[in-house]
Write an enzyme that holds these catalytic residues in place. Structure first.
Site, PDB file in Angstrom:
ATOM      1  NE  ARG A  25     -13.586  -3.299   7.171  1.00 58.83           N
ATOM      2  CZ  ARG A  25     -12.633  -2.927   5.975  1.00 58.83           C
ATOM      3  NH1 ARG A  25     -12.637  -4.237   4.961  1.00 58.83           N
ATOM      4  NH2 ARG A  25     -12.087  -1.805   5.151  1.00 58.83           N
ATOM      5  NE  ARG A  75      -4.610   0.373   1.983  1.00 65.31           N
ATOM      6  CZ  ARG A  75      -5.111  -0.970   2.244  1.00 65.31           C
ATOM      7  NH1 ARG A  75      -4.558  -2.063   2.111  1.00 65.31           N
ATOM      8  NH2 ARG A  75      -6.452  -0.649   2.375  1.00 65.31           N
TER       9      ARG A  75
END
Ligand code: ADP
Ligand code: ZN
Length: 209
Positions: free
Chosen positions: A153, A88
């Site tokens: 989430r 990432r």
């Protein structure tokens, strides 16, 4: 074959990952899933990761790289694996280059305007990780695949989503150029449907066998 799935949060990496796993039987390595598992079990890594994830920030590279390095050194990865959510950052990609060779980077490209709605409406199965969108659930609260409970989430709230998207722009998007320069990138339009994405990806993977 060693594969990376690249894309903004909400681009559909997880959905495509589970399809690739079903078809090609590659171990699926999701750093997000690994962190969530550690948070659930309240491990030291989990406690550390939580403080970043709840703010929509990235977990520090040293921690994340170590986890991935250990995971891909295991026996089940010797014939290939699929990374989802890693690398990432450029530093993570460089660390990965030192320990392995990547054959293909699948970049799922989705217009930013779609991502906010996708993420804030996302519901996830607590047992198998399958994802759904609130709009298509029609009130259903159980997973169609395994019957597990669906939940939202904690980092899928508008504020955290904004910060995840800007972290993506600043730190992850440069990886597109990084892997384009290495000649291993495969760009897919992710604004269509999961089925259309998978068709393009399977055709590409089959052509590489
Ligand atoms: P999404 O792609 O939908 O944002 P993930 O499940 O891949 O979600 O990741 C959730 C969170 O876990 C990220 O916002 C980040 O805080 C942390 N995380 C996951 N993968 C990495 C990584 N490679 N490096 C740093 N942090 C990570
Ligand atoms: Zn399920």
């Amino acid at each position: 074959m060693n594969i990376i799935l690249l894309g903004a949060p909400g681009a559909g990496k997880g959905t495509e990952a589970s399809k690739i796993v079903d078809t090609y039987k590659l171990p699926h390595i999701s750093t997000g899933d690994i962190f969530r598992e550690n948070i659930k079990n309240q491990t030291p890594i989990g406690l550390l990761a939580k403080s970043y994830i709840d703010k929509g920030l990235l977990v520090p590279d040293e921690v994340t790289c170590k986890i991935v390095e250990e995971r891909i050194s295991r026996e089940d990865c010797k014939n290939g694996y699929m990374l989802d959510g890693f690398p990432r950052t450029i530093a993570q990609a460089e660390a990965l280059d030192k320990i392995t060779k990547i054959d293909l980077v699948i970049n799922i490209d989705v217009d930013f305007s779609l991502l906010l709605d996708r993420l804030c409406g996302r519901r996830v199965c607590k047992d198998c990780g399958e994802t759904y969108h609130l709009k298509r659930l029609n009130g259903e609260t159980k997973c169609a695949r395994c019957g597990g409970e669906l939940y939202q989430r904690k980092d899928d709230n508008p504020e955290t989503v904004q910060s995840r998207l800007s972290v993506y722009n600043d730190q992850t998007a440069p990886l597109i150029e990084y892997y384009t320069n290495k000649g291993v990138i495969f760009n897919v339009d992710g604004s269509t449907t999961p089925e259309a994405v998978h068709e393009l990806v399977s055709a590409k993977l089959d052509s590489m066998k």
